[in-house]
Design an enzyme around this catalytic site. Structure first.
Site, PDB file in Angstrom:
ATOM      1  N   SER A 463      13.877  37.525  -0.694  1.00 34.78           N
ATOM      2  CA  SER A 463      13.331  36.464   0.147  1.00 34.78           C
ATOM      3  C   SER A 463      14.060  36.503   1.474  1.00 34.78           C
ATOM      4  O   SER A 463      15.151  37.071   1.576  1.00 34.78           O
ATOM      5  CB  SER A 463      13.561  35.115  -0.519  1.00 34.78           C
ATOM      6  OG  SER A 463      13.355  34.073   0.412  1.00 34.78           O
ATOM      7  N   TYR A 476      18.619  28.809  -4.684  1.00 34.74           N
ATOM      8  CA  TYR A 476      17.554  29.792  -4.486  1.00 34.74           C
ATOM      9  C   TYR A 476      18.050  30.950  -3.626  1.00 34.74           C
ATOM     10  O   TYR A 476      17.876  32.125  -3.950  1.00 34.74           O
ATOM     11  CB  TYR A 476      16.360  29.108  -3.832  1.00 34.74           C
ATOM     12  CG  TYR A 476      15.180  30.018  -3.575  1.00 34.74           C
ATOM     13  CD1 TYR A 476      14.345  30.391  -4.607  1.00 34.74           C
ATOM     14  CD2 TYR A 476      14.922  30.509  -2.302  1.00 34.74           C
ATOM     15  CE1 TYR A 476      13.268  31.233  -4.383  1.00 34.74           C
ATOM     16  CE2 TYR A 476      13.846  31.357  -2.056  1.00 34.74           C
ATOM     17  CZ  TYR A 476      13.027  31.706  -3.098  1.00 34.74           C
ATOM     18  OH  TYR A 476      11.962  32.546  -2.865  1.00 34.74           O
TER      19      TYR A 476
END
Lengths: 593, 280
Positions: A463, A476
């Site tokens: 990501s 995350y």
């Protein structure tokens, strides 16, 4: 005796033609379609042993040693004994002996392909050849025209292409010197050649090359001397292929530029293109892939001959030449980026395994994938965090579908909230899916790829949060940063085995990750509100997952290490390198939720 | 509106139904004449002429025709791209005909999806539209807000693996109101839209703005209100990798308390509905 003769049912016969005796080996049932494999330089028919044994259970496979190589006798004198006309005589004699009534399917590698181009473009073989698969060997006539065209109007690009191929052809000039090549091959070069192949070309060690190599190579020099100058100077004007042609281009070929085939459609109207990230000796390094493509092409042309119409949707995606028939597994394929990626691979003609923990959506992905070009697609319901289930999946895939060519570890979940609101359970959950899911995938399927030793590619969805810190996404971002680093390390480890590893860093993409994300430290109602709000924000941004899927395919094709996708992901990637302090300032901002 | 009012209105509804039937007849007639090589412009002209011959003089909007990947609005950036082009139809290509004739003062707005020859993807899209027709009617009867219904349709599309292509329409509308239009001798159009109809839409928009509703059914805040009684031309549009399919037809919304009468499709005898009924 060579290893080929050890195969059950191998028959050897001798065909005499034009003063030479050719050694021919047949495998498989003679009633099946005949596939003739022609070897190159400096090789003998044993270069095909891996491919031939794999093809033998479906086809009547025929291999022969080109004159003067392997066990076939050499013409006397050598000069003038290797013209393409004489090689065509040899080929005709062989196919008349092994398949007198039915046309054969021709496969050539290197000089075997150069000769085969002559076979499929001359009049006298019309009706005797059903299809031709060419790898690493252009027609000398097409090559001659290619050079002429570029000399006639030398634009910078064309000059570049000429110089590029000119440099790759250094060995051709060497082979034109008298005596020296023969001396080298019969002396030190012949002795060292197996090691050179192993080190430079990554050809696996074993019973190839055969002991006849020095004399194969010495005789074969006349292939070049008898044909290259003559054909390049005066290429035939009528060298049109009268059969369907499948061109397999190894992109890492040190001797031939992929640009050589730029306008091949003009010469071979029925052309299917395939590309392969491999070096020159593909029959040794990529036998599985070649077997699949040859088998598919032969079967398709047999069906066509028999009047069976093509059944399935033709895959016409952008990368169909690269992924046609390959086996691809995507985790998290039930939605978002995973589903779009499965579809993109399906469009390129790959066989797709869609893995998701939601059975219904995985099945839906597999169903739709088949509609748009995947020859077959399967749905598997597995939670990537479940080690045992993943192991079972890996066993099942290996047993039923084969070894993966591309693995996409995409399954992931979102988790937002301050560090102190994030409970140990939250941490465990996000690391389980985002990191352990990737670890299990790489461990199990990567191992199968490495053991097969025929390359492959692993894509991990990281990501932009992997390098963009944020006070809103500590867990995350940590999990994704770990994925990024894991990918980089694995890439280093697997590079020797021809397995590429890419980390994809999408950025803000309009998928349902926002609607299912966990927001730590708030009650259920507030969580729902934030999910809705963030979904709307991502919806406004509206970056489609299809574009990420395109980036994934392109990352595999070009073997890229780290791929930021959206403009904001690219921007953050640049900032992380050049202005990390600015990035840290952004990390302190409150997200607009 | 009570049921008595509905019955009273039925003469008016009959007018709307007639023009909708006429428009679908036109779509089927033109679709039957499409063959390889026909361009979008030609297909649009065929629709215009067919309807003109049958007395249509005014339009809510002029007929559109989209072929191939234009059915999924691939790379559409500006509204001008909706207008028919010289794209030629080829075997296996999907197409959409979209027209909104005004006949005797009644407006229809329909969308007809088809394909030339075999196209399994297109067939699948068309079959999957059925769930959307049911979902929209059910949620309108439940009086959910239009914005919520829009989002539910969106979610269903995502679950099916499709992209929402009505998002590409002006204001991203999935539906808009249609109404009666006064018949005039001269009926000019502006950017493909009939000026009379635009006037009606604009006046609805002004009134609606005061009362907190909008004649455009969009994903935005101005659609955050329960369904407004009237006639809505509903047009969910699915897209899947270069293939698009939609239907468009009129949903009647009334203020009846009986759920069955509070909302219903104007006509169930339409090509796409018949297709689903036959189980193709």
């Amino acid at each position: 005796m060579t290893d080929l003769m050890k195969i059950h049912g191998a028959r050897e016969r001798w065909v005499s033609t034009g003063g030479v005796e050719l050694c021919v080996v047949e495998l498989g049932d003679a009633a099946r379609p005949t596939v003739v494999l022609v070897h190159g330089y400096p090789d003998s028919k044993e270069v095909w042993s891996e491919v031939a044994t794999r093809l033998a259970d479906r086809f009547h496979v025929v291999l022969y040693d080109v004159r003067g190589m392997g066990r076939s006798t050499a013409p006397a004198p050598l000069r003038g004994g290797y013209t393409l006309e004489k090689l065509t005589d040899d080929f005709m004699a062989v196919i008349d002996a092994v398949s007198p009534d039915r046309p054969v399917h021709l496969v050539g590698h290197d000089w075997g392909s150069v000769q085969s181009w002559e076979f499929v473009t001359v009049k006298r073989t019309e009706g005797r050849i059903a299809s031709f698969t060419s790898m690493s060997g252009p027609s000398l006539d097409h090559f001659g025209h290619w050079i002429k065209q570029r000399m006639k109007r030398p634009t910078p690009r064309k000059v570049g292409q000429l110089l590029g191929q000119g440099a790759k052809s250094w060995y051709v000039y060497m082979l034109h010197t008298p005596v020296l090549p023969e001396l080298a091959w019969r002396g030190p070069l012949g002795k060292r050649w197996p090691k050179i192949l192993e080190r430079v070309e990554r050809v696996p060690a074993g019973d190839y090359p055969t002991p006849s190599l020095p004399s194969d190579a010495a005789h074969g020099a006349w292939l070049y001397r008898d044909n290259v100058r003559a054909r390049l100077r005066r290429p035939r004007e009528d060298a049109y292929a009268h059969t369907p042609v499948q061109l397999i281009t190894p992109l890492g070929d040190a001797f031939l530029s992929p640009k050589l085939y730029d306008q091949l459609e003009l010469w071979a109207p029925r052309l299917t293109r395939r590309t392969l990230p491999a070096k020159h000796w593909v029959p040794r390094t990529r036998p599985d892939q070649l077997t699949a493509w040859i088998g598919e092409f032969v079967t398709a042309n047999e069906d066509l001959e028999a009047g069976v119409p093509a059944q399935r949707t033709v895959a016409d995606g952008k990368y169909a030449d690269r992924f046609g028939g390959q086996l691809v597994l995507v985790t998290g394929a039930g939605s978002g980026i995973g589903r779009a990626t499965a579809f993109a691979f399906a469009e390129a003609g790959a066989r797709v395994i869609a893995v998701d923990r939601d059975a219904e959506s995985a099945a839906r992905t597999a169903e739709m994938a088949q509609l748009i070009g995947a020859p077959t697609a399967w749905a598997e319901t597995v939670d990537v965090t479940d080690e045992q289930a993943m192991e079972k999946l890996a066993e099942k895939v290996a047993a039923e579908y084969g070894v993966l060519d591309v693995l996409v570890n995409n399954a992931g979940i979102g988790l937002s909230g301050s560090f102190f609101d994030t409970t140990p359970e939250d941490w465990k959950k996000v690391l389980d899916v985002n990191l352990w899911g990737v670890i299990h995938g790489c461990r199990l399927f990567g191992k199968q790829m490495a053991e097969r030793g025929q390359g492959g590619h692993i894509v991990n969805t990281a990501s932009a949060a992997a390098y963009q810190p944020s006070k809103a996404l500590p867990a995350y971002s940590t999990s994704k940063a770990a994925v990024l680093m894991l990918s980089e390390c694995l890439r280093a480890e697997l590079s020797d085995q021809g397995i590429g590893v890419s980390a994809i860093c999408p950025g803000l993409v309009n998928t349902n990750i926002t609607a299912t994300a966990r927001f730590a430290g708030v009650d259920a109602e507030e969580e729902k509100r934030r999910q809705k709000k963030s979904s709307r924000l991502y919806g406004l941004r509206n970056y489609p997952p299809e574009k990420v899927a395109d980036a994934i395919l392109s990352a595999v094709v070009h073997d890229k290490a780290v791929v930021p996708v959206t403009p904001e992901a690219r921007g953050a990637h640049l900032m992380s390198r050049f202005t990390p302090r600015a990035l840290r300032a952004i990390a302190r901002m409150e997200p607009p939720l | 509106m009570t049921s008595a009012v509905v019955r009273e209105l039925s003469a008016e509804l009959r007018g709307f139904r007639e023009v909708q039937t006429l428009a679908y007849a036109c779509a089927e007639a033109v679709a039957a004449q499409l063959k390889p090589g026909v361009t979008e412009r030609e297909a649009a002209r065929m629709q215009r002429e067919w309807l003109r011959e049958r007395g249509v003089r005014d339009w809510f909007h002029l007929p559109f025709a989209w072929f191939g990947d234009r059915t999924a609005f691939v790379n559409f950036r500006i509204p001008l791209q909706f207008f028919p082009t010289n794209r030629k139809l080829e075997a296996g290509m999907p197409f959409i005909l979209d027209m909104a004739p005004v006949h005797k003062g009644f407006t229809a707005d329909i969308g007809y999806s088809g394909c030339l020859g075999l196209n399994p993807v297109h067939d699948k899209l068309l079959a999957d539209l059925e769930a959307h027709r049911e979902l929209i009617l059910r949620e309108v009867r439940e009086r959910r807000t239009l914005r919520e219904i829009y989002e539910d349709v969106d979610r269903l599309m995502v679950r099916q693996g499709y992209a929402n292509r009505h998002r590409a329409y002006p204001f991203g509308v999935i539906a808009h109101k249609v109404d009666r239009v006064r018949e005039r001798r001269i009926n000019p159009t502006l950017f493909g839209f009939g000026t009379q109809s635009l006037k009606g839409l604009a006046s609805d928009a002004v009134h609606g703005h005061r009362d907190g509703w909008s004649p455009l059914w969009s994903p935005y805040k101005f659609s955050d209100h329960p369904p407004r009684p009237g006639l809505w031309a509903v047009e969910p549009h699915l897209g899947f990798r270069g293939t698009g399919a939609k239907f468009e037809e009129i949903l009647v919304v009334t203020d009846s308390t009986d759920p069955e009468e509070s909302a219903f499709w104007l006509d169930d005898d339409l090509p796409h509905v018949r297709r689903w009924a036959e189980g193709i």
